[in-house]
Design an enzyme around this catalytic site. Structure first.
Site, mmCIF file in Angstrom:
data_model
loop_
_atom_site.group_PDB
_atom_site.id
_atom_site.type_symbol
_atom_site.label_atom_id
_atom_site.label_comp_id
_atom_site.label_asym_id
_atom_site.label_seq_id
_atom_site.Cartn_x
_atom_site.Cartn_y
_atom_site.Cartn_z
ATOM 1 N N ASN A 160 0.820 -1.218 0.000
ATOM 2 C CA ASN A 160 0.000 0.000 0.000
ATOM 3 C C ASN A 160 0.856 1.271 0.000
ATOM 4 O OD1 ASN A 160 0.925 -0.140 2.596
ATOM 5 N ND2 ASN A 160 -1.054 -0.526 3.537
ATOM 6 N N GLN A 197 -4.459 3.504 18.418
ATOM 7 C CA GLN A 197 -5.571 3.348 17.485
ATOM 8 C C GLN A 197 -6.471 2.219 17.961
ATOM 9 O OE1 GLN A 197 -3.469 5.095 13.442
ATOM 10 N NE2 GLN A 197 -4.195 3.040 13.433
ATOM 11 N N HIS A 229 -7.461 5.932 10.171
ATOM 12 C CA HIS A 229 -6.319 5.368 9.439
ATOM 13 C C HIS A 229 -6.821 4.618 8.193
ATOM 14 C CE1 HIS A 229 -2.238 3.099 9.968
ATOM 15 N NE2 HIS A 229 -2.444 3.487 8.734
HETATM 16 P P1 NDP Z 1 10.306 1.816 3.551
HETATM 17 O O1 NDP Z 1 10.946 0.781 4.404
HETATM 18 O O2 NDP Z 1 10.383 1.686 2.072
HETATM 19 O O3 NDP Z 1 10.889 3.266 3.903
HETATM 20 C C1 NDP Z 1 11.142 3.703 5.174
HETATM 21 C C2 NDP Z 1 12.262 4.705 5.083
HETATM 22 O O4 NDP Z 1 12.392 5.355 6.336
HETATM 23 C C3 NDP Z 1 13.604 4.080 4.750
HETATM 24 O O5 NDP Z 1 14.167 4.759 3.650
HETATM 25 C C4 NDP Z 1 14.383 4.302 6.034
HETATM 26 O O6 NDP Z 1 15.726 4.570 5.844
HETATM 27 C C5 NDP Z 1 13.765 5.575 6.540
HETATM 28 N N1 NDP Z 1 14.079 5.818 7.946
HETATM 29 C C6 NDP Z 1 14.086 4.959 8.979
HETATM 30 N N2 NDP Z 1 14.436 5.586 10.108
HETATM 31 C C7 NDP Z 1 14.680 6.865 9.768
HETATM 32 C C8 NDP Z 1 15.119 7.987 10.511
HETATM 33 N N3 NDP Z 1 15.393 7.901 11.809
HETATM 34 N N4 NDP Z 1 15.261 9.170 9.854
HETATM 35 C C9 NDP Z 1 15.013 9.257 8.521
HETATM 36 N N5 NDP Z 1 14.618 8.206 7.775
HETATM 37 C C10 NDP Z 1 14.452 7.030 8.394
HETATM 38 O O7 NDP Z 1 8.793 1.883 4.019
HETATM 39 P P2 NDP Z 1 7.538 2.555 3.307
HETATM 40 O O8 NDP Z 1 7.977 3.806 2.649
HETATM 41 O O9 NDP Z 1 6.790 1.572 2.491
HETATM 42 O O10 NDP Z 1 6.655 2.870 4.589
HETATM 43 C C11 NDP Z 1 7.098 3.799 5.571
HETATM 44 C C12 NDP Z 1 6.167 3.818 6.751
HETATM 45 O O11 NDP Z 1 4.909 4.346 6.353
HETATM 46 C C13 NDP Z 1 5.808 2.441 7.334
HETATM 47 O O12 NDP Z 1 6.809 1.970 8.198
HETATM 48 C C14 NDP Z 1 4.525 2.736 8.043
HETATM 49 O O13 NDP Z 1 4.783 3.205 9.341
HETATM 50 C C15 NDP Z 1 3.918 3.849 7.225
HETATM 51 N N6 NDP Z 1 2.776 3.356 6.443
HETATM 52 C C16 NDP Z 1 1.539 3.917 6.658
HETATM 53 C C17 NDP Z 1 0.445 3.441 5.999
HETATM 54 C C18 NDP Z 1 -0.895 4.083 6.187
HETATM 55 O O14 NDP Z 1 -1.911 3.462 5.857
HETATM 56 N N7 NDP Z 1 -0.980 5.291 6.682
HETATM 57 C C19 NDP Z 1 0.526 2.297 5.086
HETATM 58 C C20 NDP Z 1 1.868 1.864 4.825
HETATM 59 C C21 NDP Z 1 2.951 2.344 5.534
HETATM 60 P P3 NDP Z 1 16.834 3.514 5.399
HETATM 61 O O15 NDP Z 1 16.116 2.274 5.030
HETATM 62 O O16 NDP Z 1 17.467 4.245 4.252
HETATM 63 O O17 NDP Z 1 17.701 3.332 6.570
#
Ligand code: NDP
Length: 422
Positions: A168, A335, A354
């Site tokens: 998603n 939630q 959400h």
């Molecule tokens: P990804 O794993 O693709 O991306 C997460 C990114 O966050 C990575 O690039 C990671 O960095 C970065 N990151 C982690 N810690 C930090 C930090 N301290 N500072 C800056 N960047 C950081 O996940 P998605 O993009 O697919 O999803 C992200 C989040 O979105 C999920 O974990 C979830 O919480 C939320 N989400 C919400 C949904 C909703 O319905 N509202 C649905 C799906 C997701 P790196 O890997 O480079 O270390």
């Protein structure tokens, strides 16, 4: 032994064997619509996608027992899993009653082998609950974001945690762009004037701006963060981001991105911030009074990542003082949030439940992904590493890249207040 006795004996052996291999799968889903499970839908189909932007294939279960586009994420939808699980002799328990010691979830947990939960209506798997579940071996997130599981406790107990990476991400990126525009252009109050029977143009536009030319930044440039940046490029804004790992130079060039080594540097220059990092100990309460104080007066925050990345009261205070011009998102903590949660009533907000990652389109993908994970589990085949968060007692796969060890479930017991506080 005559034939009848022999057959009966064999039948008993078969039953015993079946009983031994039978697993209990406890699945927590959100409630059905108030008018019951839909009999018809607004559209007859959803687009068929083959691959995600980085080439990863969509879920590949051997079979699905649902029609893509149906409501699968609520209790009656059962993620389309009942027929499959019962045909293997397993027991499927589906409930929305997830909070408090008297909940169906807590009562069913002690002999569950697998727990399935969606971040939209999370069954918080705290250390205390994990301790009550000696048979628990697999926790599946039907969606993305496994912060509702105490990952530290899961590692210590060698419980596998898996989520349906990518399922998603693009749904959320669309939603984030929608919310940025809704806040900056003051869409929601304008809509409300129409519903109230008004034509109050000045009231609508006294807080309405163009996004064009603004500095817009994302916290994280993972699957969602990068998709948001790509979707914003045609709006002729100045794009910024921060992340633990920098994007390839070619991507920065193509999108005209400015990289910031830390969030402080990012927020100082941006008019709009969209948050897309996971919730883990490093990011919990990242947006507190101090960080918000470093933002430009009148900035906007959109948070579709996790509610707890922002300090609840600091956000409400900043909206009241005018330090923030708007805050929108679909994620809260806990939630469901209690009825008296300040984000329900703070000024200039565009909060929804959400929902961004649980459009009917997304549900079809994560239901298929959960089925794929379960097929692998029962057939003792490896789960795709991109789906793994914790495995073999440590962060693994996507979890090893994007999360940090520890626990972010503290305070989740407050979700039980949704039922009690009026
Ligand atoms: P990804 O794993 O693709 O991306 C997460 C990114 O966050 C990575 O690039 C990671 O960095 C970065 N990151 C982690 N810690 C930090 C930090 N301290 N500072 C800056 N960047 C950081 O996940 P998605 O993009 O697919 O999803 C992200 C989040 O979105 C999920 O974990 C979830 O919480 C939320 N989400 C919400 C949904 C909703 O319905 N509202 C649905 C799906 C997701 P790196 O890997 O480079 O270390």
């Amino acid at each position: 032994m005559d034939t009848h006795v022999r057959l009966f004996y064999k039948y008993c052996q078969f039953l015993n064997k079946k009983r031994q291999i039978m697993s209990k799968i406890l699945c927590v889903l959100y409630d059905d619509p108030v008018s019951g499970h839909p009999k018809t839908y607004a559209r007859d189909d959803i687009p068929r996608l083959e691959r995600y932007p980085d080439g990863q294939t969509l879920p590949t279960p051997k079979k699905i027992d649902f029609r893509p586009g149906e409501l699968l994420g609520s209790v009656s939808g059962e993620l389309g899993l009942r027929k499959f699980l019962e045909s293997l002799g397993h027991q499927l328990v589906v409930t929305s009653d997830k909070d408090g010691p008297q909940s169906v979830f807590e009562k069913e947990l002690p002999d569950a082998e697998i727990v399935i939960s969606q971040p939209f209506w999370p069954a918080y798997l705290t250390a205390a609950r994990i301790a009550q579940a000696p048979k628990l071996k697999l926790a599946i997130t039907a969606g993305i974001g496994s912060d509702h599981v105490d990952l530290q406790a899961a590692m210590e107990r060698k419980i596998t945690v898996a989520e349906v990476t990518w399922c998603n991400s693009l749904s959320v990126s669309e939603h984030a762009v929608m919310m940025i525009l809704a806040l900056v252009r003051n869409y929601i109050p304008s809509y409300q004037w129409v519903v109230k029977g008004g034509w109050n143009i000045a009231d609508c536009v006294e807080r309405s701006y163009d996004l064009e030319g603004m500095n817009v930044g994302t916290v994280a440039s993972g699957r969602i963060g990068l998709a948001v940046l790509k979707r914003l490029k045609p709006f002729d804004v100045k794009l910024h981001y921060t992340d633990r790992h920098r994007l390839p130079e070619s991507v920065e060039k193509e999108l005209g991105l400015t990289y910031h080594p830390d969030v402080e540097s990012l927020v100082k220059v941006c008019d709009v911030i969209s948050i897309h990092c996971p919730l883990h100990p490093e990011t919990e309460h990242m947006f507190n009074d101090q960080l918000i104080g470093r933002m430009k007066r009148g900035s906007y925050i959109v948070n579709t990542a996790r509610g707890k990345i922002c300090d609840r009261d600091a956000i409400a205070r900043a909206l009241k003082s005018g330090q923030l011009a708007g805050y929108a998102g679909d994620v809260w903590f806990p939630q469901p949030p209690p009825k008296d949660h300040p984000w329900r009533t703070m000024p200039h907000h565009g909060m929804t439940p959400h929902t961004s990652g649980t459009s009917l389109s997304a549900q079809a993908r994560y239901a298929a992904g959960v089925r794929e994970i379960l097929e692998c589990w029962f057939e003792k085949r490896p789960i795709r590493s991109e789906y793994l968060i914790v495995d073999g007692g440590k962060l693994a796969g996507t979890g090893a890249h994007s999360y940090s060890a520890g626990n972010a479930t503290g305070g989740s017991e407050e979700a039980a207040k949704f039922k009690t506080v009026k």
